[in-house]
Design a protein around this motif. Structure first.
Motif, PDB file in Angstrom:
ATOM      1  N   PRO A  68       0.789  -1.229   0.000  1.00  0.00           N
ATOM      2  CA  PRO A  68       0.000   0.000   0.000  1.00  0.00           C
ATOM      3  C   PRO A  68       0.823   1.283   0.000  1.00  0.00           C
ATOM      4  O   PRO A  68       0.372   2.304  -0.492  1.00  0.00           O
ATOM      5  N   VAL A  69       2.036   1.227   0.551  1.00  0.00           N
ATOM      6  CA  VAL A  69       2.984   2.352   0.448  1.00  0.00           C
ATOM      7  C   VAL A  69       4.294   1.752  -0.053  1.00  0.00           C
ATOM      8  O   VAL A  69       4.905   0.940   0.637  1.00  0.00           O
ATOM      9  N   PHE A  70       4.710   2.126  -1.248  1.00  0.00           N
ATOM     10  CA  PHE A  70       5.903   1.487  -1.821  1.00  0.00           C
ATOM     11  C   PHE A  70       6.715   2.488  -2.631  1.00  0.00           C
ATOM     12  O   PHE A  70       6.217   3.541  -3.041  1.00  0.00           O
ATOM     13  N   TYR A  71       7.967   2.103  -2.853  1.00  0.00           N
ATOM     14  CA  TYR A  71       8.899   2.946  -3.607  1.00  0.00           C
ATOM     15  C   TYR A  71       8.982   2.463  -5.039  1.00  0.00           C
ATOM     16  O   TYR A  71       9.321   1.308  -5.305  1.00  0.00           O
ATOM     17  N   ALA A  72       8.650   3.342  -5.994  1.00  0.00           N
ATOM     18  CA  ALA A  72       8.771   3.054  -7.422  1.00  0.00           C
ATOM     19  C   ALA A  72      10.084   3.664  -7.897  1.00  0.00           C
ATOM     20  O   ALA A  72      10.178   4.870  -8.161  1.00  0.00           O
ATOM     21  N   GLN A  73      11.120   2.832  -7.985  1.00  0.00           N
ATOM     22  CA  GLN A  73      12.462   3.338  -8.241  1.00  0.00           C
ATOM     23  C   GLN A  73      12.563   4.020  -9.594  1.00  0.00           C
ATOM     24  O   GLN A  73      13.257   5.029  -9.749  1.00  0.00           O
ATOM     25  N   GLU A  74      11.851   3.500 -10.595  1.00  0.00           N
ATOM     26  CA  GLU A  74      11.926   4.078 -11.941  1.00  0.00           C
ATOM     27  C   GLU A  74      11.521   5.542 -11.943  1.00  0.00           C
ATOM     28  O   GLU A  74      12.040   6.348 -12.720  1.00  0.00           O
ATOM     29  N   HIS A  75      10.583   5.900 -11.070  1.00  0.00           N
ATOM     30  CA  HIS A  75      10.082   7.280 -11.024  1.00  0.00           C
ATOM     31  C   HIS A  75      10.584   8.045  -9.812  1.00  0.00           C
ATOM     32  O   HIS A  75      10.254   9.224  -9.661  1.00  0.00           O
ATOM     33  N   ASP A  76      11.376   7.388  -8.949  1.00  0.00           N
ATOM     34  CA  ASP A  76      11.841   7.986  -7.700  1.00  0.00           C
ATOM     35  C   ASP A  76      10.670   8.577  -6.914  1.00  0.00           C
ATOM     36  O   ASP A  76      10.713   9.706  -6.438  1.00  0.00           O
ATOM     37  N   LEU A  77       9.607   7.775  -6.773  1.00  0.00           N
ATOM     38  CA  LEU A  77       8.402   8.204  -6.077  1.00  0.00           C
ATOM     39  C   LEU A  77       7.955   7.119  -5.102  1.00  0.00           C
ATOM     40  O   LEU A  77       8.048   5.925  -5.399  1.00  0.00           O
ATOM     41  N   TRP A  78       7.466   7.551  -3.958  1.00  0.00           N
ATOM     42  CA  TRP A  78       6.732   6.659  -3.067  1.00  0.00           C
ATOM     43  C   TRP A  78       5.257   6.785  -3.438  1.00  0.00           C
ATOM     44  O   TRP A  78       4.708   7.892  -3.485  1.00  0.00           O
ATOM     45  N   ILE A  79       4.593   5.659  -3.701  1.00  0.00           N
ATOM     46  CA  ILE A  79       3.201   5.666  -4.128  1.00  0.00           C
ATOM     47  C   ILE A  79       2.322   5.276  -2.944  1.00  0.00           C
ATOM     48  O   ILE A  79       2.537   4.237  -2.306  1.00  0.00           O
ATOM     49  N   VAL A  80       1.348   6.115  -2.631  1.00  0.00           N
ATOM     50  CA  VAL A  80       0.437   5.897  -1.507  1.00  0.00           C
ATOM     51  C   VAL A  80      -0.927   5.541  -2.085  1.00  0.00           C
ATOM     52  O   VAL A  80      -1.530   6.357  -2.791  1.00  0.00           O
ATOM     53  N   THR A  81      -1.422   4.340  -1.795  1.00  0.00           N
ATOM     54  CA  THR A  81      -2.541   3.792  -2.553  1.00  0.00           C
ATOM     55  C   THR A  81      -3.842   3.649  -1.790  1.00  0.00           C
ATOM     56  O   THR A  81      -4.902   3.594  -2.408  1.00  0.00           O
ATOM     57  N   ARG A  82      -3.791   3.529  -0.462  1.00  0.00           N
ATOM     58  CA  ARG A  82      -5.017   3.308   0.300  1.00  0.00           C
ATOM     59  C   ARG A  82      -5.668   4.634   0.689  1.00  0.00           C
ATOM     60  O   ARG A  82      -4.984   5.621   0.982  1.00  0.00           O
ATOM     61  N   HIS A  83      -6.978   4.618   0.750  1.00  0.00           N
ATOM     62  CA  HIS A  83      -7.754   5.818   1.052  1.00  0.00           C
ATOM     63  C   HIS A  83      -7.308   6.450   2.368  1.00  0.00           C
ATOM     64  O   HIS A  83      -7.071   7.669   2.432  1.00  0.00           O
ATOM     65  N   GLU A  84      -7.161   5.656   3.428  1.00  0.00           N
ATOM     66  CA  GLU A  84      -6.820   6.225   4.736  1.00  0.00           C
ATOM     67  C   GLU A  84      -5.421   6.822   4.742  1.00  0.00           C
ATOM     68  O   GLU A  84      -5.170   7.845   5.393  1.00  0.00           O
ATOM     69  N   ASP A  85      -4.483   6.222   4.012  1.00  0.00           N
ATOM     70  CA  ASP A  85      -3.125   6.760   3.964  1.00  0.00           C
ATOM     71  C   ASP A  85      -3.062   8.032   3.118  1.00  0.00           C
ATOM     72  O   ASP A  85      -2.307   8.963   3.429  1.00  0.00           O
ATOM     73  N   VAL A  86      -3.840   8.064   2.038  1.00  0.00           N
ATOM     74  CA  VAL A  86      -3.920   9.283   1.235  1.00  0.00           C
ATOM     75  C   VAL A  86      -4.415  10.439   2.094  1.00  0.00           C
ATOM     76  O   VAL A  86      -3.851  11.547   2.086  1.00  0.00           O
ATOM     77  N   LEU A  87      -5.482  10.192   2.858  1.00  0.00           N
ATOM     78  CA  LEU A  87      -6.000  11.238   3.749  1.00  0.00           C
ATOM     79  C   LEU A  87      -4.969  11.657   4.780  1.00  0.00           C
ATOM     80  O   LEU A  87      -4.836  12.848   5.102  1.00  0.00           O
ATOM     81  N   ALA A  88      -4.212  10.695   5.308  1.00  0.00           N
ATOM     82  CA  ALA A  88      -3.199  11.016   6.310  1.00  0.00           C
ATOM     83  C   ALA A  88      -2.155  11.970   5.738  1.00  0.00           C
ATOM     84  O   ALA A  88      -1.700  12.907   6.418  1.00  0.00           O
ATOM     85  N   VAL A  89      -1.776  11.767   4.474  1.00  0.00           N
ATOM     86  CA  VAL A  89      -0.769  12.628   3.848  1.00  0.00           C
ATOM     87  C   VAL A  89      -1.315  14.029   3.630  1.00  0.00           C
ATOM     88  O   VAL A  89      -0.694  15.030   4.019  1.00  0.00           O
ATOM     89  N   VAL A  90      -2.472  14.142   2.985  1.00  0.00           N
ATOM     90  CA  VAL A  90      -2.953  15.473   2.605  1.00  0.00           C
ATOM     91  C   VAL A  90      -3.396  16.295   3.806  1.00  0.00           C
ATOM     92  O   VAL A  90      -3.448  17.531   3.732  1.00  0.00           O
ATOM     93  N   ARG A  91      -3.687  15.634   4.917  1.00  0.00           N
ATOM     94  CA  ARG A  91      -4.092  16.377   6.113  1.00  0.00           C
ATOM     95  C   ARG A  91      -2.914  16.747   7.003  1.00  0.00           C
ATOM     96  O   ARG A  91      -3.065  17.556   7.916  1.00  0.00           O
ATOM     97  N   ASP A  92      -1.759  16.183   6.740  1.00  0.00           N
ATOM     98  CA  ASP A  92      -0.571  16.468   7.554  1.00  0.00           C
ATOM     99  C   ASP A  92       0.370  17.382   6.763  1.00  0.00           C
ATOM    100  O   ASP A  92       1.382  16.956   6.227  1.00  0.00           O
ATOM    101  N   THR A  93       0.032  18.642   6.697  1.00  0.00           N
ATOM    102  CA  THR A  93       0.837  19.593   5.919  1.00  0.00           C
ATOM    103  C   THR A  93       2.142  19.925   6.621  1.00  0.00           C
ATOM    104  O   THR A  93       3.049  20.494   5.996  1.00  0.00           O
ATOM    105  N   LYS A  94       2.254  19.607   7.906  1.00  0.00           N
ATOM    106  CA  LYS A  94       3.512  19.840   8.610  1.00  0.00           C
ATOM    107  C   LYS A  94       4.595  18.883   8.106  1.00  0.00           C
ATOM    108  O   LYS A  94       5.751  19.271   7.949  1.00  0.00           O
TER     109      LYS A  94
END
Length: 450
Positions: A68-94
């Motif tokens: 659900p949270v993984f590193y895509a080396q080709e794009h140098d991106l961590w991909i966040v896939t689950r609804h609850e984790d997406v919300l956790a990221v966008v709500r934690d602006t700190k």
């Protein structure tokens, strides 16, 4: 010297410590990051591959289940896939900065492209890619453009514009609905709000698409130079429009931006005000244009759902929300990790880039029962992620909803027997990393009946 946006030094895909300069952030300007290959996902994430362009959702399901949270080396991106984790990221602006929120890659642009951009003004901060006080100030000022009263006043013009556009091709029995309708409607609507002539809409379309390609930065350098030239032309266009309003006054949104104030705060500078219409034009292009194409193809592929809406027009609002959830026009945006943090049981290092994946979160079975079923009666307006969440939730969402509630039913009503044209090139997906929609969508209908 033109200030380069975002990360100026880029880590090669090797497991070594790297030092990354971040000149415009309000957190540590130098971050140390280690390439976390042990967190790679067993599935291959490539949103521009033919297979994933055609249907990415089985892959998204695997990602949510297996990594659900993984590193895509080709794009140098961590991909966040689950609804609850997406919300956790966008709500934690700190912890998660919105700097470079629309940059799929932060590899530095070539010197030739930067030289072209140097002829204009810095591309940020905008509403989408700013943080803290800068973002709050911009949002409070720009929110004046999207009051309930202003949106209500747009209903008549949107209905009229929809019919005028359909009038232009209804008798032909065949059209590329993207080229003839889907980008014209949102861009002309925003042009009316901004107070710029509709005759300039084709230019705004070309320039905004060039901006998207520049942010993706996957085209050859000479093509990116052309994109950069278009972006500078767009900047100059809106700077001239604003300067004309400084001289002559006016009552449209751009004139209001020049005079809008927040108590105790400075008004927008002309450069800040210039970025606002560019931001609105580009956002409208990404969302409404793609949602129209996605919505039509989804409904035509689910005739029983389409028939439900035809029998009961009261389902139109939930139909629109389901289209946005089922085929999210913006598949995700990006964040930068300010400090080491743990998300979904995975440690994200400071300086890492994160993609918050709206498209995957909108198919999360823990939030949406039977998520891969298209159900026009599903009420997901408050839970789907198509317009983002948190302080960066899309200000233009009410306007986008209004346009979709008018445009899609009207196309289906006025083009009887609407169906996808035959041929492999009838429906061609666009290749924008963070958006899902069609570059070309050829539909046919019974012209005599129309």
């Amino acid at each position: 010297m033109f200030p380069r946006d975002g990360i100026n030094a880029y880590a090669e895909e090797k497991c070594v410590d790297v030092r990354i300069e971040r000149p415009r952030t309000n957190y540590s300007s130098i971050a140390t990051r280690r390439c976390p290959v042990i967190n790679e996902c067993p599935v291959h994430f490539d949103p521009l591959s033919p297979e994933q362009l055609a249907d990415p959702y089985p892959l998204y399901s695997r990602m949510r289940a297996e990594c659900p949270v993984f590193y895509a080396q080709e794009h140098d991106l961590w991909i966040v896939t689950r609804h609850e984790d997406v919300l956790a990221v966008v709500r934690d602006t700190k912890t998660f900065s919105s700097e470079n929120a629309v940059r799929a890659s932060v590899r530095p642009l070539s010197a030739s492209v930067l030289a072209v951009l140097a002829e204009g003004w810095p591309l940020s901060p905008t509403l989408t890619d700013s943080d803290g006080d800068v973002h709050r100030r911009l949002r409070l000022l720009v929110s004046k453009a999207f009051t309930p009263r202003r949106i209500q006043e747009m209903e008549g013009p949107v209905r009229q514009m929809t019919d005028e556009l359909i009038d232009g091709f209804a008798a032909e029995g065949r059209a590329d609905i993207i080229e003839r309708f889907a980008w014209h409607l949102p861009l002309a609507t925003i042009a009316d709000i901004l107070g710029v002539p509709r005759k300039d809409v084709p230019l705004l379309h070309r320039w905004s698409y060039s901006w998207l390609r520049l942010m993706q930065a996957t085209d050859p350098p000479e093509e990116l130079m052309a994109c950069a030239s278009d972006v500078v032309s767009m900047q100059r266009y809106f700077m001239e429009e604003l300067r004309r309003r400084e001289r002559e006054g006016g009552s449209d949104l751009m004139a209001e931006l020049l005079t809008a104030r927040i108590a105790g705060r400075e008004p927008l500078t002309t450069v800040e005000a210039m970025r606002v219409p560019m931001n609105l034009i580009i956002a409208g292009h990404v969302t409404v244009t793609r949602a129209i194409g996605n919505g039509l193809t989804t409904l035509l592929a689910a005739p029983e759902q389409l028939e439900m809406v035809r029998r009961d027009p009261d389902l139109i609002p939930t139909m629109v929300e389901e289209i946005l959830r089922f085929e999210s026009p913006a598949q995700g945006l990006f964040r930068t990790v300010r400090e080491d943090t743990v998300l979904g049981g995975v440690t994200l290092p400071a300086g890492a880039r994160v993609m918050v994946h709206w498209g995957s979160g909108n198919r999360d079975q823990s939030v949406f029962p039977d998520p891969d079923a298209f159900d026009v009666a599903r009420d997901s307006a408050t839970t789907h992620l198509a317009f983002g969440k948190g302080v960066h939730a899309c200000l233009g969402a009410p306007l986008a909803r209004l346009q979709l509630k008018i445009a899609i039913p009207r196309l289906l009503e006025r083009l009887p027997g609407l169906r996808l044209a035959h041929g492999a090139d009838a429906a061609v997906r666009d290749t924008i990393f963070f958006a899902r929609g069609f570059k070309k969508l050829t539909l046919v209908w019974d012209a005599e009946a129309a």
